[in-house]
Scaffold this motif. Structure first.
Motif, PDB file in Angstrom:
ATOM      1  N   VAL A  41      -9.381  -5.900  -5.858  1.00  0.00           N
ATOM      2  CA  VAL A  41      -8.121  -5.979  -5.115  1.00  0.00           C
ATOM      3  C   VAL A  41      -8.320  -6.811  -3.847  1.00  0.00           C
ATOM      4  O   VAL A  41      -7.515  -7.700  -3.538  1.00  0.00           O
ATOM      5  CB  VAL A  41      -7.567  -4.577  -4.776  1.00  0.00           C
ATOM      6  CG1 VAL A  41      -6.407  -4.669  -3.794  1.00  0.00           C
ATOM      7  CG2 VAL A  41      -7.135  -3.853  -6.044  1.00  0.00           C
ATOM      8  N   VAL A  42      -9.393  -6.557  -3.143  1.00  0.00           N
ATOM      9  CA  VAL A  42      -9.665  -7.314  -1.915  1.00  0.00           C
ATOM     10  C   VAL A  42      -9.805  -8.815  -2.226  1.00  0.00           C
ATOM     11  O   VAL A  42      -9.224  -9.660  -1.546  1.00  0.00           O
ATOM     12  CB  VAL A  42     -10.935  -6.777  -1.198  1.00  0.00           C
ATOM     13  CG1 VAL A  42     -11.374  -7.722  -0.083  1.00  0.00           C
ATOM     14  CG2 VAL A  42     -10.683  -5.393  -0.647  1.00  0.00           C
ATOM     15  N   ALA A  81     -11.628  -1.705  -6.245  1.00  0.00           N
ATOM     16  CA  ALA A  81     -11.316  -1.954  -4.829  1.00  0.00           C
ATOM     17  C   ALA A  81     -11.774  -3.348  -4.413  1.00  0.00           C
ATOM     18  O   ALA A  81     -11.031  -4.080  -3.727  1.00  0.00           O
ATOM     19  CB  ALA A  81     -11.953  -0.880  -3.950  1.00  0.00           C
ATOM     20  N   LEU A  92      -5.022  -0.170  -6.930  1.00  0.00           N
ATOM     21  CA  LEU A  92      -5.516   0.917  -6.081  1.00  0.00           C
ATOM     22  C   LEU A  92      -5.064   2.292  -6.568  1.00  0.00           C
ATOM     23  O   LEU A  92      -5.687   3.306  -6.241  1.00  0.00           O
ATOM     24  CB  LEU A  92      -5.090   0.695  -4.634  1.00  0.00           C
ATOM     25  CG  LEU A  92      -5.704  -0.524  -3.949  1.00  0.00           C
ATOM     26  CD1 LEU A  92      -5.113  -0.705  -2.561  1.00  0.00           C
ATOM     27  CD2 LEU A  92      -7.216  -0.396  -3.891  1.00  0.00           C
ATOM     28  N   PHE A 114      -2.375  -4.934  -5.577  1.00  0.00           N
ATOM     29  CA  PHE A 114      -2.483  -3.659  -4.863  1.00  0.00           C
ATOM     30  C   PHE A 114      -2.266  -2.468  -5.796  1.00  0.00           C
ATOM     31  O   PHE A 114      -2.771  -1.374  -5.541  1.00  0.00           O
ATOM     32  CB  PHE A 114      -1.472  -3.601  -3.717  1.00  0.00           C
ATOM     33  CG  PHE A 114      -1.877  -4.394  -2.518  1.00  0.00           C
ATOM     34  CD1 PHE A 114      -2.759  -3.881  -1.582  1.00  0.00           C
ATOM     35  CD2 PHE A 114      -1.365  -5.671  -2.322  1.00  0.00           C
ATOM     36  CE1 PHE A 114      -3.132  -4.617  -0.467  1.00  0.00           C
ATOM     37  CE2 PHE A 114      -1.726  -6.416  -1.211  1.00  0.00           C
ATOM     38  CZ  PHE A 114      -2.610  -5.894  -0.273  1.00  0.00           C
ATOM     39  N   VAL A 146      -7.664   4.174  -8.201  1.00  0.00           N
ATOM     40  CA  VAL A 146      -8.639   4.752  -7.278  1.00  0.00           C
ATOM     41  C   VAL A 146      -8.054   6.014  -6.640  1.00  0.00           C
ATOM     42  O   VAL A 146      -8.683   7.078  -6.629  1.00  0.00           O
ATOM     43  CB  VAL A 146      -9.039   3.734  -6.184  1.00  0.00           C
ATOM     44  CG1 VAL A 146      -9.970   4.363  -5.175  1.00  0.00           C
ATOM     45  CG2 VAL A 146      -9.639   2.479  -6.801  1.00  0.00           C
ATOM     46  N   THR A 150     -14.388   2.463  -9.609  1.00  0.00           N
ATOM     47  CA  THR A 150     -13.408   2.364  -8.532  1.00  0.00           C
ATOM     48  C   THR A 150     -13.866   1.402  -7.443  1.00  0.00           C
ATOM     49  O   THR A 150     -13.038   0.728  -6.830  1.00  0.00           O
ATOM     50  CB  THR A 150     -13.089   3.730  -7.908  1.00  0.00           C
ATOM     51  OG1 THR A 150     -14.296   4.337  -7.455  1.00  0.00           O
ATOM     52  CG2 THR A 150     -12.391   4.632  -8.902  1.00  0.00           C
ATOM     53  N   THR A 151     -15.159   1.328  -7.236  1.00  0.00           N
ATOM     54  CA  THR A 151     -15.678   0.349  -6.277  1.00  0.00           C
ATOM     55  C   THR A 151     -15.364  -1.066  -6.770  1.00  0.00           C
ATOM     56  O   THR A 151     -14.914  -1.921  -5.986  1.00  0.00           O
ATOM     57  CB  THR A 151     -17.191   0.528  -6.069  1.00  0.00           C
ATOM     58  OG1 THR A 151     -17.425   1.845  -5.558  1.00  0.00           O
ATOM     59  CG2 THR A 151     -17.749  -0.506  -5.114  1.00  0.00           C
ATOM     60  N   ILE A 156       0.841  -1.203   0.000  1.00  0.00           N
ATOM     61  CA  ILE A 156       0.000   0.000   0.000  1.00  0.00           C
ATOM     62  C   ILE A 156       0.877   1.256   0.000  1.00  0.00           C
ATOM     63  O   ILE A 156       0.571   2.229  -0.690  1.00  0.00           O
ATOM     64  CB  ILE A 156      -0.978  -0.024   1.189  1.00  0.00           C
ATOM     65  CG1 ILE A 156      -2.030  -1.119   0.965  1.00  0.00           C
ATOM     66  CG2 ILE A 156      -1.641   1.335   1.382  1.00  0.00           C
ATOM     67  CD1 ILE A 156      -2.896  -1.427   2.156  1.00  0.00           C
TER      68      ILE A 156
END
Length: 113
Positions: free
Chosen positions: A107-108, A104, A75, A72, A78, A100-101, A8
């Motif tokens: 990525v999760v 995200a 992100l 990652f 985003v 972007t949702t 991150i």
């Protein structure tokens, strides 16, 4: 946990570098040329940020498989536009928010194990 934080941190540094590059571009427009002290200094700061991110990325890759940490990087898609909204007034529409949702969530899903 440390691996994820480092990943991150890399993304945040890269996103910050993009914002600094945009600032350098705007400074070049204001100065009438990109070959002026202010835009060059800002561009060097952006390159230094990218250099720091690259060093951190290489250190991270010594301790983690790229397949686990590379998601990652999504992100950045985003973080950069959101930061551009606050720093430069870029518009963020509904489609952007939906996209972007999805990024995200992706990525999760990709990094969860």
């Amino acid at each position: 946990m440390l691996i994820r934080l480092a990943a991150i941190a890399c993304v945040v540094l890269i996103a910050f570098g993009q914002i600094v590059f945009k600032t350098a571009a705007d400074a070049g427009v204001s100065a009438g040329t990109f070959i002026a002290p202010r835009p060059i200094a800002i561009a060097v700061a952006a390159l230094a940020t990218y250099g720091l991110a690259s060093i951190l990325w290489m250190l991270l890759l010594q301790h983690a498989p790229i397949s686990r940490v590379y998601p990652f990087m999504g992100l950045a898609f985003v973080i950069v536009p959101v930061a551009a909204h606050f720093f430069f007034g870029d518009a963020l529409g509904v489609r952007y928010m939906i996209g972007t949702t999805l990024i995200a969530v992706g990525v999760v899903v990709a990094v969860s194990a």
